[in-house]
Structure formats: C-alpha cells, structure tokens
Design a protein around this motif. Structure first.
Motif, short mmCIF file in Angstrom:
data_model
loop_
_atom_site.label_atom_id
_atom_site.label_comp_id
_atom_site.label_asym_id
_atom_site.label_seq_id
_atom_site.Cartn_x
_atom_site.Cartn_y
_atom_site.Cartn_z
N GLU A 57 35.55 21.19 35.44
CA GLU A 57 35.05 20.56 34.21
C GLU A 57 34.06 21.45 33.46
O GLU A 57 33.90 21.31 32.24
N ASN A 58 33.40 22.35 34.18
CA ASN A 58 32.39 23.20 33.53
C ASN A 58 33.03 24.49 33.03
O ASN A 58 33.80 25.13 33.76
N PRO A 59 32.73 24.90 31.81
CA PRO A 59 33.29 26.16 31.27
C PRO A 59 32.86 27.37 32.10
O PRO A 59 31.70 27.48 32.49
N ALA A 60 33.79 28.24 32.41
CA ALA A 60 33.48 29.47 33.14
C ALA A 60 33.22 30.58 32.13
O ALA A 60 34.03 31.49 31.93
N ASP A 61 32.05 30.50 31.48
CA ASP A 61 31.74 31.42 30.37
C ASP A 61 30.78 32.53 30.75
O ASP A 61 30.36 33.31 29.90
N THR A 62 30.40 32.61 32.02
CA THR A 62 29.55 33.70 32.50
C THR A 62 30.15 34.24 33.79
O THR A 62 30.98 33.59 34.44
N ALA A 63 29.69 35.43 34.17
CA ALA A 63 30.19 36.03 35.41
C ALA A 63 29.83 35.16 36.62
O ALA A 63 30.62 35.03 37.57
N THR A 64 28.62 34.57 36.58
CA THR A 64 28.20 33.71 37.70
C THR A 64 29.10 32.48 37.81
O THR A 64 29.52 32.09 38.91
N LYS A 65 29.42 31.86 36.69
CA LYS A 65 30.26 30.67 36.70
C LYS A 65 31.70 31.01 37.09
O LYS A 65 32.38 30.21 37.76
N LYS A 66 32.16 32.19 36.67
CA LYS A 66 33.51 32.60 37.07
C LYS A 66 33.58 32.82 38.58
O LYS A 66 34.57 32.47 39.22
N ALA A 67 32.52 33.39 39.13
CA ALA A 67 32.48 33.58 40.58
C ALA A 67 32.43 32.23 41.29
O ALA A 67 33.10 32.03 42.32
N ASP A 68 31.65 31.30 40.73
CA ASP A 68 31.58 29.95 41.32
C ASP A 68 32.95 29.28 41.28
O ASP A 68 33.35 28.61 42.24
N LEU A 69 33.67 29.46 40.15
CA LEU A 69 35.01 28.88 40.03
C LEU A 69 35.94 29.42 41.11
O LEU A 69 36.60 28.66 41.82
N ARG A 70 35.95 30.74 41.25
CA ARG A 70 36.86 31.35 42.22
C ARG A 70 36.49 30.94 43.65
O ARG A 70 37.37 30.59 44.45
N ASN A 71 35.20 31.01 43.97
CA ASN A 71 34.76 30.69 45.32
C ASN A 71 35.01 29.22 45.66
O ASN A 71 35.47 28.88 46.76
N THR A 72 34.71 28.33 44.72
CA THR A 72 34.87 26.90 44.97
C THR A 72 36.34 26.54 45.16
O THR A 72 36.69 25.75 46.06
N LEU A 73 37.21 27.11 44.32
CA LEU A 73 38.63 26.82 44.47
C LEU A 73 39.17 27.40 45.78
O LEU A 73 40.01 26.76 46.45
N ASN A 74 38.69 28.57 46.16
CA ASN A 74 39.09 29.17 47.44
C ASN A 74 38.71 28.25 48.60
O ASN A 74 39.52 27.94 49.49
N THR A 75 37.47 27.78 48.58
CA THR A 75 36.99 26.87 49.63
C THR A 75 37.76 25.56 49.61
O THR A 75 38.18 25.04 50.66
N ALA A 76 37.96 25.00 48.40
CA ALA A 76 38.62 23.70 48.28
C ALA A 76 40.05 23.76 48.79
O ALA A 76 40.52 22.82 49.47
N MET A 77 40.76 24.84 48.51
CA MET A 77 42.15 24.92 48.95
C MET A 77 42.24 25.00 50.48
O MET A 77 43.12 24.42 51.09
N ARG A 78 41.30 25.73 51.10
CA ARG A 78 41.28 25.75 52.56
C ARG A 78 40.94 24.37 53.13
O ARG A 78 41.52 23.93 54.12
N ASP A 79 39.99 23.71 52.50
CA ASP A 79 39.62 22.36 52.95
C ASP A 79 40.80 21.40 52.82
O ASP A 79 41.04 20.56 53.70
#
Length: 414
Positions: free
Chosen positions: A311-333
């Motif tokens: 839901e949050n825009p990935a408009d910074t490098a930090t947010k893009k990293a959070d997007l990738r990491n969170t989706l990686n974790t969520a898919m394993r979960d």
C-alpha cells in the motif's frame, strides 16, 4: 385306597390348568418371537441377555458419537481446503507484486485484492459449526478465536487445547484443531526465514536487501541456531546469537555489499545470506528457524506486513529495499503456512479414515451382539410350533379325560 369324587375333580382340574398354562406359554413365545418372554423362562439366558443389551446400547452411543465427530472433521477439512486455496492465491499475488515493472498504483491494486484474501482467511478462522460453536477456538468455542485489536492486528483469543470426543471404548479422537495449530504454526522440519528489522522492531533505515537464507550444511555444529547480522557501521557488521537473555556477537566482518552493486555472502550455522545495498548502523537481518521463539509464525501477521508494504509507495531506496525484503519474507512464510495447513488437513483426513475403520469394527461388533442375543432369547419357530401342537393335544386329552371321569358311576351298571 378310596379316591373321593372331589379328589378326582381336583386332579382333573389341575391337569387341565397345567396343560392350559403350558399352551399359553408357547402361545406367548410364538406371538413375541422370543424364547425367553419372562426371566423365569431361562434365568441364566435372561441375565446374559441384559448384559448383551447394555453392551449393544453403548456401541450404538459410540456410533452416534462417530457421526458427530465425522461431521466436525468433515467441516474442518473443508475449511482447511479453502484456507490452503487462499494461501496459494496470496502467494500468487505476492509473486506478481515482486515484478519490478509494476508501478505503485499496480501494487496498491494488488494490495486491495490481497485484503480480500486476508478477510476471507479471517472469516474461515472464525467459522462455526451447525450449533454456533467456533471450530478453531479449542475449548473456548463460545466466542470468535481471532479478533482484531485496537491497532488492527489479529490476535488469537482461543486456547491451545484440542476438542476431543470418545468414538469408541478405547479411542478418544481429536475432532477439531485449534487456531494456533493452523494459523500460528509451521510444520516440523521447516527451514530458515529471514526478516529485515532493527533490534527495536522498526524498519531498517538503509537499503540493504537480502537473498535466501540458503541452507548449505545441515551438519554444521551450529545448524538450527538463530542468528542475526547487525551492522555497526556502513562497512562492518556483527554476527550475533541469542543466549536466552540477550544477543551476543560471535563474529565480526567487513561489509562490502554496497560497493559497485556487488553482493556479499554471509554464512553462519550452515546457512548463507546474500546481502546487497547500503546499510545504516543499527540495521539488522534476522535469520531464524521457522517457528522459533525469536520469530513466532503468524499467517495473519504475514498478510498484514505484505499489505502494508504494497500500500505504501516505494519512492525511495529504503522503501524499495523494504518492499523486496518484506515480500521475500512473506513468500517464505506463506510457503511454510501452506505446508502447515496441508499437514493439518492431512491429519484431519487420516482421522476421517480412522472413523471409517472404527465404524467397520463397530458394525461387526453389533452383528456379534445381535447374533448372541438371538441365540439367547430368540425363538426357534419350527420347534415352537411343534411344541404348540403337542400342548394342544395334551390340553384336549386332559379335557377328554375329565369328561370321561366325570361320567363314571356304579349306578350305570346296576
């Protein structure tokens, strides 16, 4: 010896009464279809028949209990099937959301669809049976087991017990699984899961992303131990382990994963993380065994985190990293959650099969009881009809004898 007329009449009447009684007894047997009409007919058989009747009644009660257990298990199995479908749908959406070609609007649309899957899961977790009892709350089945707190996070309010029902004299069968077993557990043997968060639980401030964790050596002396990579600066990190009270550094290394876009592999306990990006001191990557105390499994928390990051825009490098990491974790979960739901569903199916076996045994037992009861009290009609005919002849003979004796007098010969 003189035999008085009164004596002759009394003996004849007694004989007729006895023959009539025997005839009536056989008549009752034929009419009822039972050899033992009254306990006095065969006290031993009557006593044994009472015991067999009681055993038969108990077996019928167990049969009714199995019907109830089968209904509960069938309903649970059906809901678990729907939950597994929902988890699969969520995983499909996250794979779609992981594409770098999607815009923030596209990911927000996926988040909206993911919310629908999330609400579906929550509804299934709070399903009730036909009597209004909640299926997955353990013995606390009078209120929804999963409720949202003030912050919108789903909390489990049921207990950790499993409702059981006695389906046979020697079998107490679990008829439902509690919500913790289904939505807050992982199967035994689940691997490592990584999560990017600082020690206080807040999001990392840098843009380090991780790949893996990958299991390299299950024979490592420390395999199975939770660890985390904590950055002490932009070019140094500690590998820390938890001693039950606090995290302690066991290894310090130089970090080069932010130089020229290269990635760096960090290994510990036979597990490897691939790190890339620029960290900020205090950023951390936790690698824990799925289901460990450091990161307890929670399907709803996984869904909430995925919805948040989409839901949050990935408009910074930090947010893009959070997007990738969170989706990686969520898919394993989600993979672990799906395996767990399928394991619980398989267990429910195995219990349904067990009920079929117990039913077959119970049916054979009922047949044995019926046969034993028949041998004890049921009537042999061929023998009874022959006996009835014989008693009729006896009754007629007694009546004829009485008529003949009644007519005897010496005066007839004078």
């Amino acid at each position: 010896m003189r035999i008085s007329t009164v004596t002759m009449f009394e003996q004849s009447t007694a004989s007729m009464n006895r023959q009539q009684s025997d005839l009536m007894k056989v008549s009752q047997q034929i009419a009822s279809g039972r050899r033992v009409v009254n306990p006095s007919d065969d006290p031993q058989a009557a006593s044994r028949a009472v015991g067999v009747d009681q055993a038969k009644a108990v077996t019928e009660q167990y049969s009714d209990a199995r019907i109830s257990a089968r209904n509960s298990l069938s309903q649970s199995e059906s809901i678990l099937n729907s939950v597994s479908d929902a988890v699969t749908s969520a995983k499909t959406l996250l794979i779609q959301a992981s594409s770098d070609t999607l815009s923030d609007v596209d990911r927000e649309s996926i988040a909206s669809e993911l919310k629908g899957v999330y609400e579906t899961m929550l509804g299934q977790a709070n399903a009730t049976d036909g009597n209004g009892r909640y299926l997955f709350g353990g013995y606390k089945d009078n209120a929804p087991p999963f409720v949202k707190d003030a912050e919108g996070n789903v909390q489990y309010q049921g207990d950790s017990n499993t409702r059981e029902q006695r389906v046979d004299a020697s079998r107490l069968l679990p008829v439902n699984d509690n919500g913790e077993t289904i939505f807050k557990s992982v199967p035994s043997g689940a691997g490592y899961v990584a999560e990017a968060k600082r020690e206080d639980g807040s999001l990392n401030e840098g843009n380090v992303t991780f790949g893996g964790p990958q299991i390299r050596d299950v024979g490592d002396a420390n395999y199975g131990e939770d660890f985390r990579v904590t950055f002490t600066s932009d070019n140094e990190f500690n590998i820390e382990t938890f001693d039950g009270t606090d995290w302690n550094a066991v290894q310090t290394d130089v970090y080069t994963g932010d130089q020229d876009g290269s990635a760096q592999q960090v290994s510990y306990a036979g597990v490897t993380l691939t790190l890339q990006g620029a960290p900020v001191a205090g950023d951390s990557i936790l690698a824990s065994q799925a289901g460990s105390d450091q990161r307890e499994p929670d399907l709803f928390r996984t869904m909430e985190e995925a919805i948040r990051v989409l839901e949050n825009p990935a408009d910074t490098a930090t947010k893009k990293a959070d997007l990738r990491n969170t989706l990686n974790t969520a898919m394993r979960d989600l993979d672990n959650s799906l395996d767990n739901v399928l394991t619980v569903r398989a267990s429910a199916g195995a219990r349904l099969n067990e009920l079929d076996v117990i039913d077959a045994v119970g049916s054979n037992r009922m047949l044995n009881y019926e046969q034993t009861l028949s041998d004890l009290v049921d009537l042999d009609y061929a023998e009874a009809i022959s006996e009835y005919s014989l008693r009729q002849v006896g009754m007629q003979a007694a009546q004829k004898a009485f008529v003949d004796i009644k007519g005897l007098s010496l005066f007839n010969y004078m």
